[in-house]
Design a protein around this motif. Structure first.
Motif, PDB file in Angstrom:
ATOM      1  N   GLU A 158      -9.687 -10.195   7.398  1.00  0.00           N
ATOM      2  CA  GLU A 158      -9.079  -9.049   7.598  1.00  0.00           C
ATOM      3  C   GLU A 158      -8.543  -9.054   8.459  1.00  0.00           C
ATOM      4  OE1 GLU A 158      -8.572  -8.153   4.565  1.00  0.00           O
ATOM      5  OE2 GLU A 158     -10.122  -9.498   3.680  1.00  0.00           O
ATOM      6  N   TYR A 159      -8.110  -8.744   9.618  1.00  0.00           N
ATOM      7  CA  TYR A 159      -7.191  -8.667  11.713  1.00  0.00           C
ATOM      8  C   TYR A 159      -6.246  -9.465  10.583  1.00  0.00           C
ATOM      9  CZ  TYR A 159      -5.959  -8.425  15.685  1.00  0.00           C
ATOM     10  OH  TYR A 159      -5.120  -8.241  16.907  1.00  0.00           O
ATOM     11  N   VAL A 160      -6.140 -11.057  10.369  1.00  0.00           N
ATOM     12  CA  VAL A 160      -5.205 -11.979  10.520  1.00  0.00           C
ATOM     13  C   VAL A 160      -4.365 -11.259   9.373  1.00  0.00           C
ATOM     14  CG1 VAL A 160      -4.430 -13.761  10.213  1.00  0.00           C
ATOM     15  CG2 VAL A 160      -5.934 -13.460  12.039  1.00  0.00           C
ATOM     16  N   ARG A 161      -5.245 -10.539   8.381  1.00  0.00           N
ATOM     17  CA  ARG A 161      -4.385 -10.753   6.905  1.00  0.00           C
ATOM     18  C   ARG A 161      -3.473  -9.443   7.760  1.00  0.00           C
ATOM     19  NH1 ARG A 161      -5.368 -10.546   1.557  1.00  0.00           N
ATOM     20  NH2 ARG A 161      -7.519 -11.433   2.162  1.00  0.00           N
ATOM     21  N   PHE A 162      -3.871  -8.456   7.966  1.00  0.00           N
ATOM     22  CA  PHE A 162      -3.413  -7.295   8.353  1.00  0.00           C
ATOM     23  C   PHE A 162      -1.855  -7.934   9.556  1.00  0.00           C
ATOM     24  CE2 PHE A 162      -2.135  -4.308  11.583  1.00  0.00           C
ATOM     25  CZ  PHE A 162      -2.164  -2.678  11.091  1.00  0.00           C
ATOM     26  N   LYS A 167       3.613  -8.105   9.774  1.00  0.00           N
ATOM     27  CA  LYS A 167       4.828  -8.633  10.168  1.00  0.00           C
ATOM     28  C   LYS A 167       4.451  -7.824  11.865  1.00  0.00           C
ATOM     29  CE  LYS A 167       7.710 -10.071   7.387  1.00  0.00           C
ATOM     30  NZ  LYS A 167       7.025  -9.325   5.974  1.00  0.00           N
ATOM     31  N   VAL A 168       3.139  -8.097  12.658  1.00  0.00           N
ATOM     32  CA  VAL A 168       3.126  -7.420  14.066  1.00  0.00           C
ATOM     33  C   VAL A 168       2.565  -8.796  14.513  1.00  0.00           C
ATOM     34  CG1 VAL A 168       2.996  -4.634  12.855  1.00  0.00           C
ATOM     35  CG2 VAL A 168       0.850  -5.819  13.353  1.00  0.00           C
ATOM     36  N   GLU A 193      -4.668  -2.501  23.540  1.00  0.00           N
ATOM     37  CA  GLU A 193      -5.158  -3.559  22.618  1.00  0.00           C
ATOM     38  C   GLU A 193      -6.171  -3.070  20.564  1.00  0.00           C
ATOM     39  OE1 GLU A 193      -5.635  -6.603  25.692  1.00  0.00           O
ATOM     40  OE2 GLU A 193      -3.550  -6.358  25.821  1.00  0.00           O
ATOM     41  N   VAL A 194      -7.057  -2.720  20.293  1.00  0.00           N
ATOM     42  CA  VAL A 194      -7.572  -2.664  19.982  1.00  0.00           C
ATOM     43  C   VAL A 194      -6.906  -2.368  19.030  1.00  0.00           C
ATOM     44  CG1 VAL A 194      -9.488  -2.803  21.528  1.00  0.00           C
ATOM     45  CG2 VAL A 194      -8.857  -0.293  20.778  1.00  0.00           C
ATOM     46  N   HIS A 195      -6.188  -1.162  19.073  1.00  0.00           N
ATOM     47  CA  HIS A 195      -5.583  -0.400  18.071  1.00  0.00           C
ATOM     48  C   HIS A 195      -5.016  -1.182  16.573  1.00  0.00           C
ATOM     49  CE1 HIS A 195      -2.513   3.127  16.335  1.00  0.00           C
ATOM     50  NE2 HIS A 195      -1.587   2.019  16.597  1.00  0.00           N
ATOM     51  N   ASP A 196      -4.528  -1.866  17.168  1.00  0.00           N
ATOM     52  CA  ASP A 196      -4.402  -2.731  15.034  1.00  0.00           C
ATOM     53  C   ASP A 196      -6.101  -3.673  14.624  1.00  0.00           C
ATOM     54  OD1 ASP A 196      -1.252  -2.506  15.582  1.00  0.00           O
ATOM     55  OD2 ASP A 196      -1.240  -4.617  16.075  1.00  0.00           O
ATOM     56  N   LEU A 197      -6.361  -2.931  15.446  1.00  0.00           N
ATOM     57  CA  LEU A 197      -8.181  -3.190  14.866  1.00  0.00           C
ATOM     58  C   LEU A 197      -8.542  -1.958  14.036  1.00  0.00           C
ATOM     59  CD1 LEU A 197      -9.484  -5.465  18.127  1.00  0.00           C
ATOM     60  CD2 LEU A 197      -8.811  -6.677  16.295  1.00  0.00           C
ATOM     61  N   LEU A 198      -8.262  -0.669  14.387  1.00  0.00           N
ATOM     62  CA  LEU A 198      -8.263   0.175  14.752  1.00  0.00           C
ATOM     63  C   LEU A 198      -7.710   0.301  12.379  1.00  0.00           C
ATOM     64  CD1 LEU A 198      -8.678   2.899  16.981  1.00  0.00           C
ATOM     65  CD2 LEU A 198     -10.586   1.910  16.187  1.00  0.00           C
ATOM     66  N   HIS A 199      -7.017   0.018  12.528  1.00  0.00           N
ATOM     67  CA  HIS A 199      -6.147   0.107  11.816  1.00  0.00           C
ATOM     68  C   HIS A 199      -6.490  -0.664  10.895  1.00  0.00           C
ATOM     69  CE1 HIS A 199      -1.962   1.626  11.821  1.00  0.00           C
ATOM     70  NE2 HIS A 199      -2.267   1.662  12.641  1.00  0.00           N
ATOM     71  N   THR A 200      -7.160  -1.889  10.994  1.00  0.00           N
ATOM     72  CA  THR A 200      -7.649  -3.157  10.189  1.00  0.00           C
ATOM     73  C   THR A 200      -9.147  -2.861   9.724  1.00  0.00           C
ATOM     74  OG1 THR A 200      -7.149  -5.124  11.623  1.00  0.00           O
ATOM     75  CG2 THR A 200      -8.940  -5.132   9.568  1.00  0.00           C
ATOM     76  N   GLY A 203      -8.370   0.445   6.956  1.00  0.00           N
ATOM     77  CA  GLY A 203      -7.389  -0.018   5.941  1.00  0.00           C
ATOM     78  C   GLY A 203      -6.341   1.155   6.093  1.00  0.00           C
ATOM     79  N   MET A 204      -5.511   0.601   6.354  1.00  0.00           N
ATOM     80  CA  MET A 204      -4.781   1.658   6.667  1.00  0.00           C
ATOM     81  C   MET A 204      -3.282   0.595   7.368  1.00  0.00           C
ATOM     82  SD  MET A 204      -5.460   5.162   6.500  1.00  0.00           S
ATOM     83  CE  MET A 204      -6.400   4.922   5.148  1.00  0.00           C
ATOM     84  N   PRO A 205      -2.544   1.137   6.408  1.00  0.00           N
ATOM     85  CA  PRO A 205      -1.232   0.272   7.087  1.00  0.00           C
ATOM     86  C   PRO A 205      -0.387   0.841   8.332  1.00  0.00           C
ATOM     87  CG  PRO A 205      -0.689   1.671   5.089  1.00  0.00           C
ATOM     88  CD  PRO A 205      -2.195   1.504   5.725  1.00  0.00           C
ATOM     89  N   THR A 206       0.745   0.354   8.237  1.00  0.00           N
ATOM     90  CA  THR A 206       1.487   0.615   9.787  1.00  0.00           C
ATOM     91  C   THR A 206       2.557   2.247   9.480  1.00  0.00           C
ATOM     92  OG1 THR A 206       2.697  -1.048   9.339  1.00  0.00           O
ATOM     93  CG2 THR A 206       1.144  -1.035  10.743  1.00  0.00           C
ATOM     94  N   ASN A 207       2.656   2.262   7.947  1.00  0.00           N
ATOM     95  CA  ASN A 207       3.724   3.471   8.223  1.00  0.00           C
ATOM     96  C   ASN A 207       3.274   4.999   8.590  1.00  0.00           C
ATOM     97  OD1 ASN A 207       1.599   4.427   6.504  1.00  0.00           O
ATOM     98  ND2 ASN A 207       2.149   3.652   4.781  1.00  0.00           N
ATOM     99  N   MET A 208       3.562   5.984   8.731  1.00  0.00           N
ATOM    100  CA  MET A 208       3.985   7.363   8.876  1.00  0.00           C
ATOM    101  C   MET A 208       2.427   8.171   9.103  1.00  0.00           C
ATOM    102  SD  MET A 208       3.987   9.328  11.398  1.00  0.00           S
ATOM    103  CE  MET A 208       6.173   8.657  11.961  1.00  0.00           C
ATOM    104  N   LEU A 209       2.202   7.437   7.436  1.00  0.00           N
ATOM    105  CA  LEU A 209       0.681   8.196   7.268  1.00  0.00           C
ATOM    106  C   LEU A 209      -0.521   7.152   7.444  1.00  0.00           C
ATOM    107  CD1 LEU A 209      -1.396   9.846   5.420  1.00  0.00           C
ATOM    108  CD2 LEU A 209      -1.070   8.275   3.592  1.00  0.00           C
ATOM    109  N   GLY A 210      -1.022   6.082   7.601  1.00  0.00           N
ATOM    110  CA  GLY A 210      -1.689   5.478   7.793  1.00  0.00           C
ATOM    111  C   GLY A 210      -1.320   4.968   9.509  1.00  0.00           C
TER     112      GLY A 210
END
Length: 247
Positions: A158-162, A167-168, A193-200, A203-210
């Motif tokens: 799921e991390y790779v999918r994110f 496209k990050v 560097e763990v920021h994107d792991l938290l997104h994953t 389950g939050m996208p990279t838009n403003m709400l996420g």
């Protein structure tokens, strides 16, 4: 998402514990290592300390000479840090997608909290190991092809999918510049560097709400002033429709 994660380790430990080898638990309960760092021997630690001293060197720029503690380091006075704080805070409010300004704000407002985070890491076996070995989360350290082969629903997959969907890349994280302590500079780099792991995980996208949701999570877990400010003022950038969609 039903991730099987970290042998029930608390999410607040993501940046501090258990991620030196970045283990991923699969649906079968077995863990798979995305990248591995060997335990540092006394000789390795000595060599790294010597290397870090070598990196602390005099740099001349625009006619001024200053001591650089690590690559990209720019020493600044308290007054200069205050100016950077005000300027980066205003620009971050004006344009929340100015990641460079958000990075500066995190560095100039975070020293006291970074000391606390560093001490928590030192007092934890895995956190202390991370401080000793200094693992990095980068494309060069991740075995991405193995992550893509993991079952759907596992954290690594799921991390790779994110990364693909948004496209990050972990390589886009800004290098630390304004933290006047080499070890604390690594702590805040680790946080980035763990920021994107938290997104994953969330389950939050990279838009403003996420980003606002992730900032709330980071503010609670780390106490970094930049995260608290982002959580408090980020919702002001959401339009009414997006605010209603949260409920």
């Amino acid at each position: 998402m039903g991730f099987s994660l970290l042998r029930r380790a608390p999410l607040c430990s993501l940046w501090m514990r258990g991620w030196g080898a970045l283990e991923v638990a699969s649906a079968t309960g077995k863990s798979q290592c995305l990248y591995q760092t060997n335990a540092a021997s006394a000789h390795d630690i000595h060599e790294r300390a010597y290397s870090q001293m070598e990196e602390s060197k005099m740099v001349e720029e625009d006619g001024e000479t200053y001591q650089s503690l690590y690559p990209h380091h720019i020493p600044t006075s308290a007054f200069q840090k205050a100016l950077l704080t005000v300027g980066s805070a205003l620009m971050s409010l004006y344009d929340p997608y100015r990641h460079d300004m958000i990075a500066v704000l995190g560095e100039t407002t975070g020293p006291l909290v970074l000391h606390s985070l560093r001490d928590r890491m030192r007092n934890d076996p895995e956190g202390n190991q991370i401080l000793q070995e200094r693992p990095r989360i980068q494309m060069s350290t991740l075995e991405v092809h193995k992550l893509r082969e993991l079952p759907i629903g596992t954290f690594g997959r799921e991390y790779v999918r994110f990364l693909d969907d948004n496209k990050v890349s972990p390589d886009t994280r800004m290098p630390v510049k304004f933290v006047d302590n080499e070890e604390l500079a690594y702590v805040i780099q680790r946080y980035r560097e763990v920021h994107d792991l938290l997104h994953t995980l969330l389950g939050m996208p990279t838009n403003m709400l996420g980003e606002v949701v992730v900032k709330w999570f980071e503010a609670i877990q780390t106490g970094l002033p930049m995260c608290i400010l982002g959580a408090a003022f980020g919702p002001l950038r959401l339009n009414s429709k997006k605010k209603l969609s949260k409920f």
